[in-house]
Design a protein around this motif. Structure first.
Motif, PDB file in Angstrom:
ATOM      1  N   TRP A 155       0.927  -1.222   0.097  1.00 54.71           N
ATOM      2  CA  TRP A 155       0.045   0.038  -0.064  1.00 54.71           C
ATOM      3  C   TRP A 155       0.742   1.440   0.235  1.00 54.71           C
ATOM      4  CZ3 TRP A 155      -3.915   3.541   0.790  1.00 54.71           C
ATOM      5  CH2 TRP A 155      -3.498   4.543   1.933  1.00 54.71           C
ATOM      6  N   TRP A 156       1.944   1.248   0.812  1.00 52.61           N
ATOM      7  CA  TRP A 156       2.814   2.431   0.839  1.00 52.61           C
ATOM      8  C   TRP A 156       3.457   2.464  -0.549  1.00 52.61           C
ATOM      9  CZ3 TRP A 156       1.561   5.377   4.438  1.00 52.61           C
ATOM     10  CH2 TRP A 156       1.250   4.859   5.829  1.00 52.61           C
ATOM     11  N   ASP A 157       3.720   1.444  -1.059  1.00 50.77           N
ATOM     12  CA  ASP A 157       4.688   1.599  -2.512  1.00 50.77           C
ATOM     13  C   ASP A 157       3.467   2.159  -3.467  1.00 50.77           C
ATOM     14  OD1 ASP A 157       6.760   1.046  -4.040  1.00 50.77           O
ATOM     15  OD2 ASP A 157       5.664  -0.411  -4.857  1.00 50.77           O
ATOM     16  N   ARG A 200      -3.672   5.433  -9.461  1.00 52.70           N
ATOM     17  CA  ARG A 200      -4.851   5.412  -8.477  1.00 52.70           C
ATOM     18  C   ARG A 200      -5.646   4.314  -8.220  1.00 52.70           C
ATOM     19  NH1 ARG A 200      -6.752  10.920  -7.780  1.00 52.70           N
ATOM     20  NH2 ARG A 200      -5.211  12.424  -8.838  1.00 52.70           N
ATOM     21  N   MET A 201      -5.923   3.505  -9.560  1.00 50.56           N
ATOM     22  CA  MET A 201      -6.581   2.182  -9.115  1.00 50.56           C
ATOM     23  C   MET A 201      -5.681   1.464  -8.176  1.00 50.56           C
ATOM     24  SD  MET A 201      -9.042   1.762 -11.941  1.00 50.56           S
ATOM     25  CE  MET A 201      -8.856   0.632 -13.060  1.00 50.56           C
ATOM     26  N   GLN A 202      -4.349   1.372  -8.351  1.00 51.77           N
ATOM     27  CA  GLN A 202      -3.582   0.467  -7.855  1.00 51.77           C
ATOM     28  C   GLN A 202      -3.657   0.935  -5.930  1.00 51.77           C
ATOM     29  OE1 GLN A 202       0.660   0.442  -8.468  1.00 51.77           O
ATOM     30  NE2 GLN A 202       0.562  -1.672  -8.550  1.00 51.77           N
ATOM     31  N   VAL A 203      -3.798   2.186  -6.046  1.00 52.92           N
ATOM     32  CA  VAL A 203      -3.722   2.694  -4.605  1.00 52.92           C
ATOM     33  C   VAL A 203      -5.009   2.168  -3.735  1.00 52.92           C
ATOM     34  CG1 VAL A 203      -4.173   4.662  -3.175  1.00 52.92           C
ATOM     35  CG2 VAL A 203      -2.363   4.710  -4.918  1.00 52.92           C
ATOM     36  N   THR A 232     -14.324   4.500  -4.306  1.00 50.22           N
ATOM     37  CA  THR A 232     -14.571   3.414  -5.247  1.00 50.22           C
ATOM     38  C   THR A 232     -13.813   4.162  -6.438  1.00 50.22           C
ATOM     39  OG1 THR A 232     -16.995   4.148  -5.673  1.00 50.22           O
ATOM     40  CG2 THR A 232     -16.611   2.452  -4.364  1.00 50.22           C
ATOM     41  N   GLU A 233     -14.066   5.477  -7.102  1.00 45.62           N
ATOM     42  CA  GLU A 233     -13.578   5.711  -8.324  1.00 45.62           C
ATOM     43  C   GLU A 233     -12.258   6.482  -8.178  1.00 45.62           C
ATOM     44  OE1 GLU A 233     -15.319   5.610 -10.991  1.00 45.62           O
ATOM     45  OE2 GLU A 233     -16.737   4.571  -9.827  1.00 45.62           O
ATOM     46  N   PRO A 234     -11.281   5.952  -8.953  1.00 47.94           N
ATOM     47  CA  PRO A 234      -9.939   6.520  -8.837  1.00 47.94           C
ATOM     48  C   PRO A 234      -9.807   7.894  -8.826  1.00 47.94           C
ATOM     49  CG  PRO A 234     -10.210   5.369 -10.975  1.00 47.94           C
ATOM     50  CD  PRO A 234     -11.473   5.107  -9.934  1.00 47.94           C
ATOM     51  N   GLU A 235     -10.679   8.712  -9.679  1.00 52.69           N
ATOM     52  CA  GLU A 235     -10.616  10.088  -9.636  1.00 52.69           C
ATOM     53  C   GLU A 235     -10.919  10.698  -8.290  1.00 52.69           C
ATOM     54  OE1 GLU A 235     -12.486   8.205 -11.579  1.00 52.69           O
ATOM     55  OE2 GLU A 235     -12.700   8.909 -13.453  1.00 52.69           O
TER      56      GLU A 235
END
Lengths: 319, 479
Positions: free
Chosen positions: B123-125, B140-143, B344-347
């Motif tokens: 998560w930090w990465d 963003r999706m990966q976060v 839920t949305e990366p934006e």
């Protein structure tokens, strides 16, 4: 001491259990390659290994960031090189025009050349790297410079006007001129390459090329109109712009060096961490194999012993 | 003056003794592998001698009157028994602790990539990647994905710890039921032993059974025992009789809001356990350091602090739509199960520290600054913020010391169990020396008794022949 069959059996079973357990643990160490399969194997070392793993992830990211910053700075540097070439060429043009006694059509031809140089510089400054514009500050999705139409009455002294293609609106009668406008901001893009070490990877188009565009546009406009009155000023302006690019280029070079050094150091630290981690966590395979062999031998011995002990009974000797 | 048939009488007693010896030997051999059985032996002594010169005659010495089987003795030793029982209690205590810590360790999955530590690292990465690429939707999706995985890993761990506690509660209940049953059976054996022994003979086999039951009992709870003059074994836990002279007191389990207590049914007082598996289970279920409850509390504190700190920063950031004041995590103060990623949305990740105001009107319109990752940077710096234990520990430090603490407890339990196993083995060995049946020894005894029997039979034959001589061959002068 009285010895009974029960004692013999119990001790045999207990020793067998111990041998089997030792074998099992050693096999786990050999086959998994790590001596720390769970925290209780060595709680302190396990915590240290976890720290190393965490740091390793972090350092890999710093390294990736450093590479990214280096690439970004490299792209910036080559853009600056091209800008330097273009400005030097423009300087030659300005000097030639300033040498005097050129006919008007020759001046216009030089003006056209400067126009091409402006277009070229525009392309250079609008370089994108991996989908992000290098010179827009943090507004990375906007091209840094764009030609926009502007009401001639709204134009002020700091605007970079490109004359020659004015359009008059038929209905309102307003005259629109082409103006070169900076679309970015002065945001910094910083890459983290250490726990509290950041390297700034960008320079903004405004700072790098604002003055260059201004002087080149004026030079172009004047030459196209065969006006040679201000050429001295432009030559000085272009000199300044070249000086600015050179300064920025050496600044970028310095940052690249710093990033390289940081990356090298990170590589060394990463190796150190790996070797420390391996020292703590990895099974000493040679040692483990020797132990494994010893454990196997002792298991076989105790089994062979048991087989003989259980066979011997007074019954064998009574008639 | 000895009786004419004296020799036959002595031989008969010898035959009986030999028979009895063989019976006991047979019993020993038959029970050589019976759990709890203690070797028995015949105690015999010479019969009361007869003074031959009874009437002042001149015949020499006292004449022995043969052998008498006094009793059948058990090799059981009360002192050794008590040692065995208390070592069993101690062993069971550490075994349960070790087993529980083993299971906790398996849940942790550390050190390695698949534990909570790895999930947090990832998560930090992902945040670090977002800092470098704030305009990337993939970053963003990966976060979001890794935040979800981290939350799930927290919850998974918590859920399994809760299940472990449930198992321990069930274990306490089963063990208390077993203790009650064992107490009933011990009391029943007490009765039978008192009745059997009122005739003066020791009820060896019944005592063996009783000792075996106490041994089973002592693995659940630590007991102290005293035997009364009548042969009743009083068994008490923490100073209170479980099995007394006149019957049994039952234990009961009370579960109140997840808290388990074991109490005496009649007095409603909590039982003061001093050892055994029940004590270990109750300790692990209690509160304070090293308990499952404390592990869950620590886990909860980690999640809560992380959630609060991230939200505080995130709410000041601007999303990719230019919005602000959005929380990243939704935290439920009641339980970890309610924790979730609120986005839920990366934006909607507020990575930027600035935005462009397009129109300050009502409603205002904004544009994002795509390349601005300053808030994401601040959030990713939380990895190094000392926010635990009086601001001495970062989240990672705290987690690692938490894992190390569990590892140390597990190691301690393992070591103590190993030590205790050694002690149990020694004491059991000692007892086996005293009470175990040696087949070779029994075979030798068997030979001895067989020979004695044969010899006694020969004596009887000799006596018979003497009498025959007397009867058939005397008083026939001149026949």
């Amino acid at each position: 001491m009285r010895v009974t069959q029960g004692m013999v059996v119990n001790r045999f079973l207990r020793d067998l259990q111990n041998s089997e357990r030792r074998l099992f643990n050693l096999q786990g160490k050999v086959s998994s390659g790590t001596r720390l399969q769970r925290p209780s194997d060595d709680p302190i070392d396990a915590a240290r290994v976890m720290r190393f793993d965490s740091e390793d992830t972090e350092i890999s990211r710093y390294l990736a960031n450093a590479r990214e910053a280096r690439d970004w700075l490299g792209a910036t540097e080559s853009a600056l090189n091209e800008a330097y070439e273009a400005l030097t060429r423009a300087q030659e043009v300005a000097l030639r025009a300033n040498a005097g006694s050129l006919p008007n059509d020759a001046l216009e031809a030089l003006g056209t050349e400067v126009d091409v140089l402006v277009q070229h510089l525009l392309q250079v400054v609008n370089t994108a790297y991996k989908g992000r514009y290098l010179f827009s500050g943090t507004l990375t999705l906007n091209a840094p410079y764009e030609v926009v139409w502007k009401d001639v009455n709204d134009v002020n002294a700091s605007d970079i006007v490109l004359t020659g293609e004015e359009i008059e609106d038929d209905q309102t009668g307003t005259v629109n001129v082409r103006v070169l406008e900076y679309q970015g901001n002065d945001g910094e893009i910083r890459h983290q390459i250490g726990m509290s070490v950041n390297v700034r990877a960008n320079i903004t188009g405004d700072a790098a090329f604002g003055d260059a565009f201004a002087v080149l546009a004026k030079l172009r406009n004047d030459l196209l109109e065969a006006n040679v009155d201000n050429l001295d000023e432009y030559v000085a302006g272009i000199d300044e712009a070249i000086g600015n690019v050179v300064r920025l280029r050496s600044d970028i070079g310095g940052r690249m060096n710093r990033t390289e050094l940081a990356a090298e150091r990170l590589g060394v630290i990463s190796l150190q961490i790996e070797s420390l981690r391996s020292e703590l966590a990895d099974t000493d395979v040679a040692r483990a194999l020797v132990d494994l062999h010893a454990a196997e031998l002792s298991l076989q011995t105790s089994m062979a012993m048991a087989a003989r002990m259980f066979q011997t009974s007074l019954l064998d000797f009574l008639r | 003056m000895r009786s004419t048939f004296f020799g036959i009488e002595v031989a008969k007693l010898a035959l009986w003794a030999g028979q009895r010896g063989m019976d006991v030997t047979a019993h020993n051999v038959a029970n050589a592998d019976t759990p709890g059985y203690a070797r028995q032996s015949v105690r015999q002594s010479a019969g009361a001698p007869i003074n031959a010169p009874l009437f002042g005659g001149s015949a020499a010495g006292q004449i022995g009157s043969g052998v008498i089987v006094r009793s059948i003795e058990s090799s059981r030793d009360a002192f050794v028994d008590r040692q065995v029982w208390s070592s069993h209690s101690e062993m069971a205590y550490w075994t349960l602790r070790r087993q529980t810590m083993d299971r906790v360790e398996v849940l942790l999955n550390e050190p390695g990539d698949h534990g909570l530590g790895g999930a947090m690292d990832r998560w930090w990465d992902a945040l670090a990647v977002l800092v470098a690429n704030p305009e990337s939707m993939e970053a963003r999706m990966q976060v979001l994905a890794r935040a979800n995985t981290m939350v799930e890993t927290f919850q998974d761990l918590d859920r399994h710890l809760a299940a472990l506690a449930d198992d321990l509660r069930a274990d306490v209940q089963h063990r208390v039921t077993a203790v009650n049953m064992l107490a009933e059976r011990i009391a029943a054996l007490n009765d039978r032993i008192v009745r059997a022994e009122s005739g003066g003979q020791r009820a060896n086999d019944l005592r063996d059974q009783r000792a075996l039951l106490v041994e089973q009992l002592s693995s659940h709870v630590s007991v102290t025992t005293t035997e009364t003059a009548r042969g009743v074994l009083r068994v008490s836990i923490g100073g209170t009789d479980l099995v007394g002279e006149h019957g049994v007191r039952q234990l009961g389990v009370g579960v109140d809001a997840g808290e388990v207590t074991v109490e005496w049914v009649d007095s409603q007082r909590a039982v003061a356990f001093t050892g055994g598996a029940v004590r270990a289970a109750l300790e692990l279920l209690g509160d304070g350091p090293g308990t499952i409850g404390q592990m869950r509390t620590d886990l909860f504190a980690m999640a809560q602090t992380l959630s609060d700190e991230v939200n505080a920063l995130h709410q000041n950031g601007y999303t990719y739509k230019g919005e602000t004041d959005k929380q990243f995590f939704a935290f439920n103060d009641a339980s970890l199960a309610g924790w979730r990623v609120d986005i839920t949305e990366p934006e909607d990740i507020a990575a930027a520290g600035s935005r462009i105001v397009v129109d300050p009107g009502d409603p205002p319109t904004y544009l994002p600054v795509p390349g601005d990752g300053e808030v994401a940077r601040a959030i990713s710096q939380l990895k190094h913020k000392r926010m635990f234990a009086d601001e001495n520990f970062t989240l990672d430090d705290f987690y690692r010391s938490w894992v190390a603490g569990i590892g140390i407890a597990a190691q301690e339990a393992q070591r103590m169990e190993d030590n205790q196993a050694l002690l149990v083995a020694q004491i059991t060995n000692h007892r086996e020396q005293l009470t175990g049946v040696s087949l070779d020894e029994e075979l030798a005894n068997l030979l001895q008794y067989e020979r004695a029997y044969q010899a006694a039979a020969r004596i009887m034959t000799a006596a018979d022949e003497m009498l025959a001589t007397l009867i058939h061959n005397t008083g026939v002068v001149g026949r």
